[in-house]
Design a protein around this motif. Structure first.
Motif, PDB file in Angstrom:
ATOM      1  N   VAL A   9       8.164 -40.841  40.338  1.00 36.69           N
ATOM      2  CA  VAL A   9       6.758 -41.011  40.710  1.00 36.69           C
ATOM      3  C   VAL A   9       6.115 -42.199  40.001  1.00 36.69           C
ATOM      4  CG1 VAL A   9       6.324 -38.650  41.460  1.00 36.69           C
ATOM      5  CG2 VAL A   9       6.102 -39.220  39.044  1.00 36.69           C
ATOM      6  N   PRO A  12       7.586 -47.896  42.005  1.00 36.11           N
ATOM      7  CA  PRO A  12       6.952 -48.287  43.263  1.00 36.11           C
ATOM      8  C   PRO A  12       7.910 -48.322  44.448  1.00 36.11           C
ATOM      9  CG  PRO A  12       7.163 -50.184  41.787  1.00 36.11           C
ATOM     10  CD  PRO A  12       7.505 -48.974  40.986  1.00 36.11           C
ATOM     11  N   SER A  14      10.375 -46.348  44.960  1.00 35.71           N
ATOM     12  CA  SER A  14      10.549 -44.963  45.407  1.00 35.71           C
ATOM     13  C   SER A  14       9.458 -44.578  46.401  1.00 35.71           C
ATOM     14  CB  SER A  14      10.506 -44.003  44.207  1.00 35.71           C
ATOM     15  OG  SER A  14      11.632 -44.154  43.377  1.00 35.71           O
ATOM     16  N   TYR A  15       8.220 -44.942  46.074  1.00 35.41           N
ATOM     17  CA  TYR A  15       7.077 -44.630  46.935  1.00 35.41           C
ATOM     18  C   TYR A  15       7.237 -45.296  48.299  1.00 35.41           C
ATOM     19  CZ  TYR A  15       2.020 -44.022  47.986  1.00 35.41           C
ATOM     20  OH  TYR A  15       0.798 -43.690  48.524  1.00 35.41           O
ATOM     21  N   THR A  19       8.362 -43.119  51.704  1.00 35.42           N
ATOM     22  CA  THR A  19       7.413 -43.097  52.815  1.00 35.42           C
ATOM     23  C   THR A  19       8.091 -43.545  54.101  1.00 35.42           C
ATOM     24  OG1 THR A  19       5.565 -43.529  51.312  1.00 35.42           O
ATOM     25  CG2 THR A  19       5.209 -44.012  53.643  1.00 35.42           C
ATOM     26  N   SER A  79       7.009 -39.465  33.392  1.00 30.43           N
ATOM     27  CA  SER A  79       6.921 -38.622  34.591  1.00 30.43           C
ATOM     28  C   SER A  79       7.582 -37.253  34.450  1.00 30.43           C
ATOM     29  CB  SER A  79       7.540 -39.359  35.783  1.00 30.43           C
ATOM     30  OG  SER A  79       8.915 -39.630  35.542  1.00 30.43           O
ATOM     31  N   VAL A 101       4.147 -34.833  45.796  1.00 30.54           N
ATOM     32  CA  VAL A 101       4.695 -36.118  45.351  1.00 30.54           C
ATOM     33  C   VAL A 101       3.829 -37.260  45.865  1.00 30.54           C
ATOM     34  CG1 VAL A 101       6.383 -36.582  47.216  1.00 30.54           C
ATOM     35  CG2 VAL A 101       6.840 -37.391  44.909  1.00 30.54           C
ATOM     36  N   HIS A 102       3.292 -37.124  47.066  1.00 30.92           N
ATOM     37  CA  HIS A 102       2.413 -38.173  47.586  1.00 30.92           C
ATOM     38  C   HIS A 102       1.071 -38.181  46.854  1.00 30.92           C
ATOM     39  CE1 HIS A 102       4.626 -40.104  50.877  1.00 30.92           C
ATOM     40  NE2 HIS A 102       5.283 -38.964  50.936  1.00 30.92           N
ATOM     41  N   TRP A 105       1.925 -40.050  43.660  1.00 29.57           N
ATOM     42  CA  TRP A 105       2.078 -41.486  43.896  1.00 29.57           C
ATOM     43  C   TRP A 105       0.719 -42.158  44.082  1.00 29.57           C
ATOM     44  CZ3 TRP A 105       6.806 -40.357  47.359  1.00 29.57           C
ATOM     45  CH2 TRP A 105       7.992 -40.632  46.650  1.00 29.57           C
ATOM     46  N   ARG A 106      -0.155 -41.524  44.878  1.00 31.04           N
ATOM     47  CA  ARG A 106      -1.488 -42.110  45.080  1.00 31.04           C
ATOM     48  C   ARG A 106      -2.266 -42.147  43.767  1.00 31.04           C
ATOM     49  NH1 ARG A 106      -1.218 -39.271  50.041  1.00 31.04           N
ATOM     50  NH2 ARG A 106      -2.359 -37.492  49.203  1.00 31.04           N
ATOM     51  N   HIS A 108      -1.115 -42.349  40.742  1.00 29.45           N
ATOM     52  CA  HIS A 108      -0.556 -43.335  39.813  1.00 29.45           C
ATOM     53  C   HIS A 108      -0.762 -44.771  40.291  1.00 29.45           C
ATOM     54  CE1 HIS A 108       2.047 -44.950  36.705  1.00 29.45           C
ATOM     55  NE2 HIS A 108       2.810 -45.512  37.619  1.00 29.45           N
ATOM     56  N   PHE A 109      -0.408 -45.050  41.542  1.00 27.75           N
ATOM     57  CA  PHE A 109      -0.362 -46.427  42.020  1.00 27.75           C
ATOM     58  C   PHE A 109      -1.658 -46.928  42.651  1.00 27.75           C
ATOM     59  CE2 PHE A 109       4.275 -45.528  42.034  1.00 27.75           C
ATOM     60  CZ  PHE A 109       4.665 -46.582  41.211  1.00 27.75           C
TER      61      PHE A 109
END
Length: 200
Positions: A9, A12, A14-15, A19, A79, A101-102, A105-106, A108-109
């Motif tokens: 997570v 980047p 990975s995200y 997706t 993480s 997980v999404h 990700w949102r 964090h990034f």
């Protein structure tokens, strides 16, 4: 078909890759009627913000995918606890782990939230329908510690370095970020081989 998706997570790529793979899996299911059951597994990375040319590359790949990274506000985070939550979320029902997980990700990034912070983790868990008090109790304990370590050790034993790393039906692997179309084509080929072996 079942797919294990090794990711992190705080990574980047990975995200971006996850997706694209999820969208490809949805497209594949619409076309073939064959569902793809995706589960996430930890491959823990050192929290590091991409710099210079790599950041430009990541940013461009993200925008193509519809993700607008906010690197200026990212809070470097370990993480491990996030993966404890994600491992718990997998047991909560279909789609819960993916939704969480999404969320992470949102957070964090895109939002600059500290995903090592237990309040951030528990509130994000609540947003996807998990019990807030249970999440807080879990984070205060050592529950799922061993499970996360095992996931990461498995990934390292398999030699996984490019994320995300997808393993389909324990046999076929897709390493690193690919285009959505390439993921669809790979799933078609895997499905053909899988059915030829008498599955499905």
């Amino acid at each position: 078909m079942k797919a294990l998706l090794f990711a992190d997570v705080v990574d980047p790529w990975s995200y971006i890759g996850a997706t694209r793979f999820e969208r490809a899996a949805a497209t594949f299911t619409i076309v073939t009627g064959e569902p793809v059951d995706i589960s996430y597994r930890a491959r823990l990375c050192e929290p590091a913000e991409p710099k210079g040319a790599e950041q430009e590359l990541v940013t461009a790949a993200a925008k193509i995918t519809g993700i607008d990274f906010n690197f200026a506000e990212i809070a470097p985070a370990d993480s491990f606890d996030a993966w404890r939550m994600l491992t718990w979320a997998e047991d909560a029902g279909p789609g819960v782990q993916r939704d969480l997980v999404h969320q992470l990700w949102r957070a964090h990034f895109l939002e600059g939230a500290d995903i090592a912070d237990h309040l951030v983790l528990s509130t994000r868990a609540a947003l996807v329908g998990l019990e807030l008090e249970t999440a807080e109790a879990l984070l205060a304990s050592e529950e799922y510690d061993d499970a996360v370590r095992t996931q990461d050790e498995t990934a390292r034993t398999l030699g996984i370095t490019q994320l995300p790393h997808v393993v389909v039906e324990t046999t076929w692997t897709l390493a690193g970020v690919q285009s959505q179309n390439d993921y669809v084509q790979a799933l078609r080929q895997i499905h053909d081989e899988w059915t030829a072996e008498g599955h499905g």
